[in-house]
Design an enzyme around this catalytic site. Sequence first.
Site, PDB file in Angstrom:
ATOM      1  N   GLU A  66       1.449  -7.729   7.925  1.00 62.16           N
ATOM      2  CA  GLU A  66       1.692  -6.212   7.746  1.00 62.16           C
ATOM      3  C   GLU A  66       2.760  -5.987   6.537  1.00 62.16           C
ATOM      4  O   GLU A  66       3.367  -4.805   6.610  1.00 62.16           O
ATOM      5  CB  GLU A  66       2.171  -5.615   9.161  1.00 62.16           C
ATOM      6  CG  GLU A  66       1.191  -5.771  10.218  1.00 62.16           C
ATOM      7  CD  GLU A  66      -0.285  -5.157   9.748  1.00 62.16           C
ATOM      8  OE1 GLU A  66      -1.303  -5.953   9.927  1.00 62.16           O
ATOM      9  OE2 GLU A  66      -0.263  -3.864   9.268  1.00 62.16           O
ATOM     10  N   PRO A 125       0.815  -1.168   0.059  1.00 63.15           N
ATOM     11  CA  PRO A 125      -0.055  -0.004  -0.247  1.00 63.15           C
ATOM     12  C   PRO A 125       1.002   1.187  -0.018  1.00 63.15           C
ATOM     13  O   PRO A 125       0.341   2.454  -0.402  1.00 63.15           O
ATOM     14  CB  PRO A 125      -0.925  -0.015   1.416  1.00 63.15           C
ATOM     15  CG  PRO A 125      -0.704  -1.489   1.898  1.00 63.15           C
ATOM     16  CD  PRO A 125       0.588  -2.008   1.161  1.00 63.15           C
ATOM     17  N   ASP A 173      -6.476   1.879 -25.791  1.00 63.43           N
ATOM     18  CA  ASP A 173      -6.951   1.806 -24.507  1.00 63.43           C
ATOM     19  C   ASP A 173      -7.329   2.980 -23.663  1.00 63.43           C
ATOM     20  O   ASP A 173      -6.735   3.929 -23.988  1.00 63.43           O
ATOM     21  CB  ASP A 173      -5.499   1.451 -23.634  1.00 63.43           C
ATOM     22  CG  ASP A 173      -5.434  -0.002 -23.321  1.00 63.43           C
ATOM     23  OD1 ASP A 173      -6.421  -0.836 -23.689  1.00 63.43           O
ATOM     24  OD2 ASP A 173      -4.497  -0.730 -22.943  1.00 63.43           O
ATOM     25  N   ARG A 218      -1.116  -8.387 -21.354  1.00 60.37           N
ATOM     26  CA  ARG A 218      -2.272  -8.145 -22.372  1.00 60.37           C
ATOM     27  C   ARG A 218      -1.526  -7.068 -23.350  1.00 60.37           C
ATOM     28  O   ARG A 218      -1.870  -6.950 -24.617  1.00 60.37           O
ATOM     29  CB  ARG A 218      -3.515  -7.456 -21.917  1.00 60.37           C
ATOM     30  CG  ARG A 218      -3.387  -5.914 -21.227  1.00 60.37           C
ATOM     31  CD  ARG A 218      -4.621  -5.545 -20.985  1.00 60.37           C
ATOM     32  NE  ARG A 218      -5.744  -5.115 -21.841  1.00 60.37           N
ATOM     33  CZ  ARG A 218      -5.735  -3.974 -22.429  1.00 60.37           C
ATOM     34  NH1 ARG A 218      -4.669  -2.956 -22.278  1.00 60.37           N
ATOM     35  NH2 ARG A 218      -6.338  -3.612 -23.635  1.00 60.37           N
TER      36      ARG A 218
HETATM   37  N1  LIG Z   1      -2.505  -1.182  -3.349  1.00 60.76           N
HETATM   38  C1  LIG Z   1      -2.302  -2.130  -2.355  1.00 60.76           C
HETATM   39  C2  LIG Z   1      -1.349  -3.026  -1.972  1.00 60.76           C
HETATM   40  C3  LIG Z   1      -1.598  -3.678  -0.843  1.00 60.76           C
HETATM   41  C4  LIG Z   1      -1.005  -4.738  -0.019  1.00 60.76           C
HETATM   42  C5  LIG Z   1       0.147  -5.427  -0.893  1.00 60.76           C
HETATM   43  C6  LIG Z   1       0.780  -6.347  -0.252  1.00 60.76           C
HETATM   44  C7  LIG Z   1       0.502  -6.583   1.160  1.00 60.76           C
HETATM   45  C8  LIG Z   1       1.086  -7.560   2.165  1.00 60.76           C
HETATM   46  C9  LIG Z   1       0.262  -7.385   3.340  1.00 60.76           C
HETATM   47  N2  LIG Z   1      -0.580  -6.513   3.106  1.00 60.76           N
HETATM   48  C10 LIG Z   1      -1.454  -6.021   3.988  1.00 60.76           C
HETATM   49  C11 LIG Z   1      -1.036  -4.799   4.677  1.00 60.76           C
HETATM   50  C12 LIG Z   1      -1.966  -4.075   5.502  1.00 60.76           C
HETATM   51  C13 LIG Z   1      -1.614  -2.993   6.204  1.00 60.76           C
HETATM   52  C14 LIG Z   1      -0.279  -2.510   5.747  1.00 60.76           C
HETATM   53  C15 LIG Z   1       0.625  -3.132   4.941  1.00 60.76           C
HETATM   54  N3  LIG Z   1       0.220  -4.368   4.381  1.00 60.76           N
HETATM   55  C16 LIG Z   1      -0.504  -6.093   2.003  1.00 60.76           C
HETATM   56  C17 LIG Z   1      -1.298  -5.046   1.044  1.00 60.76           C
HETATM   57  N4  LIG Z   1      -2.756  -3.194  -0.299  1.00 60.76           N
HETATM   58  N5  LIG Z   1      -3.167  -2.152  -1.240  1.00 60.76           N
END
Ligand SMILES: Nc1cc(-c2ccc3ccn(Cc4ccccn4)c3c2)[nH]n1
Length: 243
Positions: free
Chosen positions: A115, A88, A173, A158
């Site tokens: 996390e 995130p 696109d 794609r």
């Molecule tokens: N655009 C995105 C990408 C993700 C993502 C990607 C990989 C992981 C590995 C664990 N978590 C949960 C999590 C929750 C809280 C803080 C960190 N991570 C992920 C979330 N969420 N939204």
Amino acid sequence: MRIDVITIFPGYLAPLREALLGRAISAGLVDLAVHDLRTWTRDVHQAVDDAPYGGGPGMVMRPQVWGEALDAVLALDERPARIVVPTPAGRPFTQATAQAWSGDERLLFTCGRYEGIDQRVVDDARRRDLTVDEVSIGDYVLVGGEVAVLVMVEAVVRLLPGVLGNPASAEQDSFSDGLLEGPAFTRPEVWRGLAVPDVLRSGNHAKIARWRRDRALERTAERRPDLLAALPEDALDDADRAF
Ligand SMILES: Nc1cc(-c2ccc3ccn(Cc4ccccn4)c3c2)[nH]n1
């Protein structure tokens, strides 16, 4: 293109072998290998996570397991890989990112859970001159990286030559010209009392192109004014501005 994915839930990546992407794999346009992270655990419990230093909620994925998994998977092929870490907290993954990655020989996706992954895994890879991109697919929080990998692999594959039956659709696109796509219609001509816009049945291709451009501009202005503002100076012609 070779694509490797490391995850504790290999089954989550099964959809990549369906439909269009599945055909791209069968056609040899893409080689996909999914690896279970637990392969590289050494303890009887196959532990992949531990409590976070500094306290706080949840667990963090251990660096040792990830380090060994990355080294082993990288060694499976001599082609240089772009290591992609969904998070995130990453830079935004956009159509431009997909375009750029579609030219890579190899992508290696690391799917975190809990996390996230101990930051030293990324730090260690970067100090070994490996390319590591930490990317986010949007401003919302998922439970792990697997769904983000499905999204990114689809957006990239794609674009590979031979994958889409009609390459024009990738060229036209949404986002490729910086605008959202306008509405699309097919038969019947009238459906539940709703008619297809006459211009689309006129056969006048110039008028049709103008109408479609106007609908794209209208929709973009209404739904994504940020995209309109980001357009390069020369992206809009006089007819566009008149709209
Ligand atoms: N655009 C995105 C990408 C993700 C993502 C990607 C990989 C992981 C590995 C664990 N978590 C949960 C999590 C929750 C809280 C803080 C960190 N991570 C992920 C979330 N969420 N939204």
